[in-house]
Design a protein around this motif. Structure first.
Motif, PDB file in Angstrom:
ATOM      1  N   PRO A 156     -23.267  85.149 -10.404  1.00  0.00           N
ATOM      2  CA  PRO A 156     -23.054  83.949  -9.586  1.00  0.00           C
ATOM      3  C   PRO A 156     -21.746  83.246  -9.858  1.00  0.00           C
ATOM      4  O   PRO A 156     -21.566  82.108  -9.445  1.00  0.00           O
ATOM      5  CB  PRO A 156     -24.246  83.062  -9.987  1.00  0.00           C
ATOM      6  N   HIS A 157     -20.847  83.896 -10.578  1.00  0.00           N
ATOM      7  CA  HIS A 157     -19.572  83.239 -10.879  1.00  0.00           C
ATOM      8  C   HIS A 157     -18.450  84.267 -10.810  1.00  0.00           C
ATOM      9  O   HIS A 157     -18.685  85.471 -10.826  1.00  0.00           O
ATOM     10  CB  HIS A 157     -19.601  82.595 -12.269  1.00  0.00           C
ATOM     11  N   GLU A 158     -17.224  83.766 -10.714  1.00  0.00           N
ATOM     12  CA  GLU A 158     -16.061  84.645 -10.688  1.00  0.00           C
ATOM     13  C   GLU A 158     -15.879  85.310 -12.051  1.00  0.00           C
ATOM     14  O   GLU A 158     -15.884  84.636 -13.084  1.00  0.00           O
ATOM     15  CB  GLU A 158     -14.803  83.836 -10.336  1.00  0.00           C
ATOM     16  N   ALA A 159     -15.731  86.626 -12.057  1.00  0.00           N
ATOM     17  CA  ALA A 159     -15.469  87.319 -13.315  1.00  0.00           C
ATOM     18  C   ALA A 159     -14.101  86.898 -13.842  1.00  0.00           C
ATOM     19  O   ALA A 159     -13.159  86.720 -13.069  1.00  0.00           O
ATOM     20  CB  ALA A 159     -15.500  88.828 -13.113  1.00  0.00           C
ATOM     21  N   PRO A 160     -13.965  86.689 -15.159  1.00  0.00           N
ATOM     22  CA  PRO A 160     -12.652  86.316 -15.707  1.00  0.00           C
ATOM     23  C   PRO A 160     -11.634  87.421 -15.477  1.00  0.00           C
ATOM     24  O   PRO A 160     -11.935  88.602 -15.639  1.00  0.00           O
ATOM     25  CB  PRO A 160     -12.932  86.106 -17.199  1.00  0.00           C
ATOM     26  N   MET A 161     -10.432  87.030 -15.099  1.00  0.00           N
ATOM     27  CA  MET A 161      -9.393  87.990 -14.743  1.00  0.00           C
ATOM     28  C   MET A 161      -8.087  87.659 -15.458  1.00  0.00           C
ATOM     29  O   MET A 161      -7.711  86.481 -15.560  1.00  0.00           O
ATOM     30  CB  MET A 161      -9.116  87.955 -13.232  1.00  0.00           C
ATOM     31  N   PHE A 162      -7.412  88.697 -15.947  1.00  0.00           N
ATOM     32  CA  PHE A 162      -6.016  88.558 -16.319  1.00  0.00           C
ATOM     33  C   PHE A 162      -5.191  88.779 -15.061  1.00  0.00           C
ATOM     34  O   PHE A 162      -5.409  89.748 -14.331  1.00  0.00           O
ATOM     35  CB  PHE A 162      -5.613  89.567 -17.400  1.00  0.00           C
ATOM     36  N   VAL A 163      -4.267  87.879 -14.792  1.00  0.00           N
ATOM     37  CA  VAL A 163      -3.521  87.903 -13.540  1.00  0.00           C
ATOM     38  C   VAL A 163      -2.035  88.020 -13.845  1.00  0.00           C
ATOM     39  O   VAL A 163      -1.476  87.205 -14.601  1.00  0.00           O
ATOM     40  CB  VAL A 163      -3.780  86.632 -12.706  1.00  0.00           C
ATOM     41  N   ARG A 171      -1.534  90.360  -8.972  1.00  0.00           N
ATOM     42  CA  ARG A 171      -2.432  91.480  -9.302  1.00  0.00           C
ATOM     43  C   ARG A 171      -3.443  90.979 -10.327  1.00  0.00           C
ATOM     44  O   ARG A 171      -3.070  90.347 -11.314  1.00  0.00           O
ATOM     45  CB  ARG A 171      -1.656  92.672  -9.861  1.00  0.00           C
ATOM     46  N   ARG A 172      -4.729  91.299 -10.107  1.00  0.00           N
ATOM     47  CA  ARG A 172      -5.783  90.826 -11.014  1.00  0.00           C
ATOM     48  C   ARG A 172      -6.492  92.015 -11.673  1.00  0.00           C
ATOM     49  O   ARG A 172      -6.720  93.048 -11.055  1.00  0.00           O
ATOM     50  CB  ARG A 172      -6.803  89.985 -10.247  1.00  0.00           C
ATOM     51  N   TYR A 173      -6.861  91.823 -12.952  1.00  0.00           N
ATOM     52  CA  TYR A 173      -7.524  92.861 -13.735  1.00  0.00           C
ATOM     53  C   TYR A 173      -8.692  92.236 -14.502  1.00  0.00           C
ATOM     54  O   TYR A 173      -8.511  91.193 -15.136  1.00  0.00           O
ATOM     55  CB  TYR A 173      -6.546  93.502 -14.737  1.00  0.00           C
ATOM     56  N   ALA A 183      -6.606  89.508   5.252  1.00  0.00           N
ATOM     57  CA  ALA A 183      -7.986  89.950   5.013  1.00  0.00           C
ATOM     58  C   ALA A 183      -8.366  89.863   3.540  1.00  0.00           C
ATOM     59  O   ALA A 183      -9.533  89.666   3.209  1.00  0.00           O
ATOM     60  CB  ALA A 183      -8.164  91.379   5.525  1.00  0.00           C
ATOM     61  N   TRP A 184      -7.387  89.993   2.654  1.00  0.00           N
ATOM     62  CA  TRP A 184      -7.695  90.000   1.222  1.00  0.00           C
ATOM     63  C   TRP A 184      -7.681  88.599   0.616  1.00  0.00           C
ATOM     64  O   TRP A 184      -7.877  88.443  -0.604  1.00  0.00           O
ATOM     65  CB  TRP A 184      -6.693  90.877   0.467  1.00  0.00           C
ATOM     66  N   ALA A 185      -7.444  87.575   1.410  1.00  0.00           N
ATOM     67  CA  ALA A 185      -7.337  86.208   0.887  1.00  0.00           C
ATOM     68  C   ALA A 185      -8.589  85.823   0.110  1.00  0.00           C
ATOM     69  O   ALA A 185      -9.708  86.106   0.528  1.00  0.00           O
ATOM     70  CB  ALA A 185      -7.100  85.221   2.026  1.00  0.00           C
ATOM     71  N   ALA A 186      -8.406  85.181  -1.023  1.00  0.00           N
ATOM     72  CA  ALA A 186      -9.518  84.723  -1.852  1.00  0.00           C
ATOM     73  C   ALA A 186      -9.068  83.474  -2.605  1.00  0.00           C
ATOM     74  O   ALA A 186      -7.886  83.332  -2.938  1.00  0.00           O
ATOM     75  CB  ALA A 186      -9.959  85.811  -2.834  1.00  0.00           C
ATOM     76  N   PHE A 187     -10.013  82.613  -2.861  1.00  0.00           N
ATOM     77  CA  PHE A 187      -9.710  81.369  -3.566  1.00  0.00           C
ATOM     78  C   PHE A 187      -9.034  81.600  -4.927  1.00  0.00           C
ATOM     79  O   PHE A 187      -8.030  80.950  -5.253  1.00  0.00           O
ATOM     80  CB  PHE A 187     -11.010  80.555  -3.688  1.00  0.00           C
ATOM     81  N   PRO A 188      -9.506  82.545  -5.772  1.00  0.00           N
ATOM     82  CA  PRO A 188      -8.820  82.758  -7.056  1.00  0.00           C
ATOM     83  C   PRO A 188      -7.379  83.229  -6.897  1.00  0.00           C
ATOM     84  O   PRO A 188      -6.525  82.908  -7.728  1.00  0.00           O
ATOM     85  CB  PRO A 188      -9.677  83.824  -7.749  1.00  0.00           C
ATOM     86  N   VAL A 189      -7.081  84.008  -5.849  1.00  0.00           N
ATOM     87  CA  VAL A 189      -5.707  84.451  -5.615  1.00  0.00           C
ATOM     88  C   VAL A 189      -4.826  83.249  -5.285  1.00  0.00           C
ATOM     89  O   VAL A 189      -3.701  83.117  -5.787  1.00  0.00           O
ATOM     90  CB  VAL A 189      -5.652  85.490  -4.489  1.00  0.00           C
ATOM     91  N   ALA A 190      -5.330  82.349  -4.438  1.00  0.00           N
ATOM     92  CA  ALA A 190      -4.573  81.142  -4.101  1.00  0.00           C
ATOM     93  C   ALA A 190      -4.314  80.297  -5.348  1.00  0.00           C
ATOM     94  O   ALA A 190      -3.211  79.779  -5.549  1.00  0.00           O
ATOM     95  CB  ALA A 190      -5.328  80.328  -3.048  1.00  0.00           C
ATOM     96  N   ALA A 191      -5.331  80.159  -6.212  1.00  0.00           N
ATOM     97  CA  ALA A 191      -5.167  79.360  -7.426  1.00  0.00           C
ATOM     98  C   ALA A 191      -4.104  79.954  -8.344  1.00  0.00           C
ATOM     99  O   ALA A 191      -3.267  79.226  -8.894  1.00  0.00           O
ATOM    100  CB  ALA A 191      -6.508  79.257  -8.154  1.00  0.00           C
ATOM    101  N   SER A 192      -4.111  81.266  -8.506  1.00  0.00           N
ATOM    102  CA  SER A 192      -3.109  81.903  -9.369  1.00  0.00           C
ATOM    103  C   SER A 192      -1.713  81.804  -8.767  1.00  0.00           C
ATOM    104  O   SER A 192      -0.723  81.670  -9.491  1.00  0.00           O
ATOM    105  CB  SER A 192      -3.478  83.370  -9.615  1.00  0.00           C
TER     106      SER A 192
END
Length: 409
Positions: free
Chosen positions: A237-244, A263-265, A357-366
């Motif tokens: 139920p939450h965003e997995a932690p990512m190194f960006v 790029r997220r990992y 199409a790939w837009a996502a809230f975490p991408v915008a934040a990073s």
């Protein structure tokens, strides 16, 4: 003598590749890596040194690649569904797709695949017959008959190296499609291509001493998957932690301040910091139950619907204090945008002007975080600028960059 129904169905379904890719959840430009594991100790998952799934998830950008594990039914039935899902739970949380053996999703995945990581199982041979670039993640010579087509594949296919970046190893496979030796091995899968339905039906009705139906025997297409990861998949139920990792280009093709490439990992799969995440920042859900992630995050994420955090509340600043290195706190807004709180108290609203199409809230934040770091480094950061900014954002090498409008509020 009667052909191979499986390869006939796979080849007949190749024209529907895009339908399978969409059903699996692939975005335009994303590449699908199928990791095939047969059963036994010499398989990809059974090898004593097996680390293939973790490396795939760790080293391949989350936006650019999806990883699907096609595991032999004998492993499912030998260990049980609960046990396999328990073993693979950390990988499922990081985005691994895991079709259950009762479905034909593994066939659809082969039709949709861009790369195959195989072993001495039959899926490797089917992948070669379909022309999928392939690398061996394991190979047990003791289980393979000498002189057989599979033994030939074990000799000529490259082996996955622990010392080279995965992205480089996959890129080196692209020339396989024109390899005459691999094409010759792929042709050995069946001596009656496209005729298995006809020949098998004739044989069965002969045994039954019945007349065949008057209509021609035909191969049906592989069903389009409805749930690519199966009913037992984990959905956290939450965003997995990512190194960006974020890079900026100034080639004039994007916005005035250059193009931001994100790029997220998955952070949980990084055993040490490899070169693919050099100079990365950590983005984590503010409420992740594993508190080590939000406490060390550079970017804290607050998805929509969380009742404890509203951007207009002053106590919102306290959440940033929970993270020793927090440089930005981002609350999700409509259309995958965000409202970002900066360390100096400033707030930036980011919204997609052109939403890919790939837009996502975490991408915008990073992207906002990278923009603020760049502004500070250039000495151009303003506490309350009066004009808005616009940046072009790209998710790795995916097509169609998006435009992100930034405005202080």
């Amino acid at each position: 003598m009667v052909g191979d129904p499986c390869i006939d169905q796979l080849r007949a379904s190749l024209p529907f590749r895009e339908s399978y890719r969409q059903a699996i959840g692939l975005l335009p430009g994303q590449r699908l890596v199928v990791v095939s594991s047969t059963w036994g100790s010499g398989s990809v998952l059974g090898s004593p040194r097996a680390d293939v799934l973790r490396r795939m998830l760790a080293e391949l950008s989350f936006e650019e690649f999806r990883i699907l594990a096609a595991i032999h039914p004998n492993s499912w039935h030998g260990h049980g569904s609960w046990q396999l899902h328990s073993w693979l739970a950390p990988f499922l949380d990081s985005g691994l797709l895991l079709p259950v053996p009762e479905s034909d999703t593994w066939k659809a995945a082969l039709c949709a695949a861009d790369y195959l990581v195989g072993d001495h199982g039959s899926l490797t041979m089917y992948g070669i017959a379909l022309g999928i670039p392939c690398i061996l993640g394991a190979f047990d010579e003791s289980k393979v008959a000498p002189g057989s087509p599979m033994a030939t594949l074990g000799r000529i296919l490259p082996r996955l190296s622990a010392d080279r970046p995965l992205l480089c190893q996959l890129a080196a496979l692209n020339g396989q499609r024109d390899d005459p030796e691999l094409q010759a091995v792929g042709e050995t899968v069946t001596s009656e291509p496209g005729r298995s339905a006809e020949l098998l039906r004739r044989l069965f009705y002969t045994w039954l001493r019945l007349d065949e139906p008057g209509h021609p025997a035909s191969v049906s297409a592989i069903p389009v998957p409805s749930q690519p990861s199966g009913p037992g998949a984990r959905h956290v139920p939450h965003e997995a932690p990512m190194f960006v990792t974020v890079s900026v280009t100034d080639d004039g093709a994007g916005a005035a301040d250059g193009e931001v490439i994100v790029r997220r990992y998955p952070a949980a799969q990084q055993h040490g910091h490899g070169p693919h995440i050099a100079s990365a920042h950590l983005a984590a859900d503010r409420d992740d139950p594993n508190r080590r992630w939000p406490r060390t995050a550079d970017v804290l994420l607050v998805p929509r619907g969380r009742t404890a955090a509203r951007p207009e509340d002053d106590p919102w600043c306290a959440y940033a204090a929970e993270s020793s290195g927090c440089g930005l706190l981002a609350a999700e807004t409509e259309e995958d945008g965000c409202l970002a709180l900066l360390p100096d108290g400033g707030r930036v609203r980011a919204s997609w002007r052109e939403r890919p199409a790939w837009a996502a809230f975490p991408v915008a934040a990073s992207a906002v975080y990278a923009w603020t770091v760049r502004e500070r480094a250039a000495g151009t950061a303003r506490a309350r600028p009066t004009r808005s900014e616009r940046i072009a954002v790209r998710a790795g090498d995916l097509p169609d960059p998006g435009l992100l409008d930034l405005a202080y509020v």
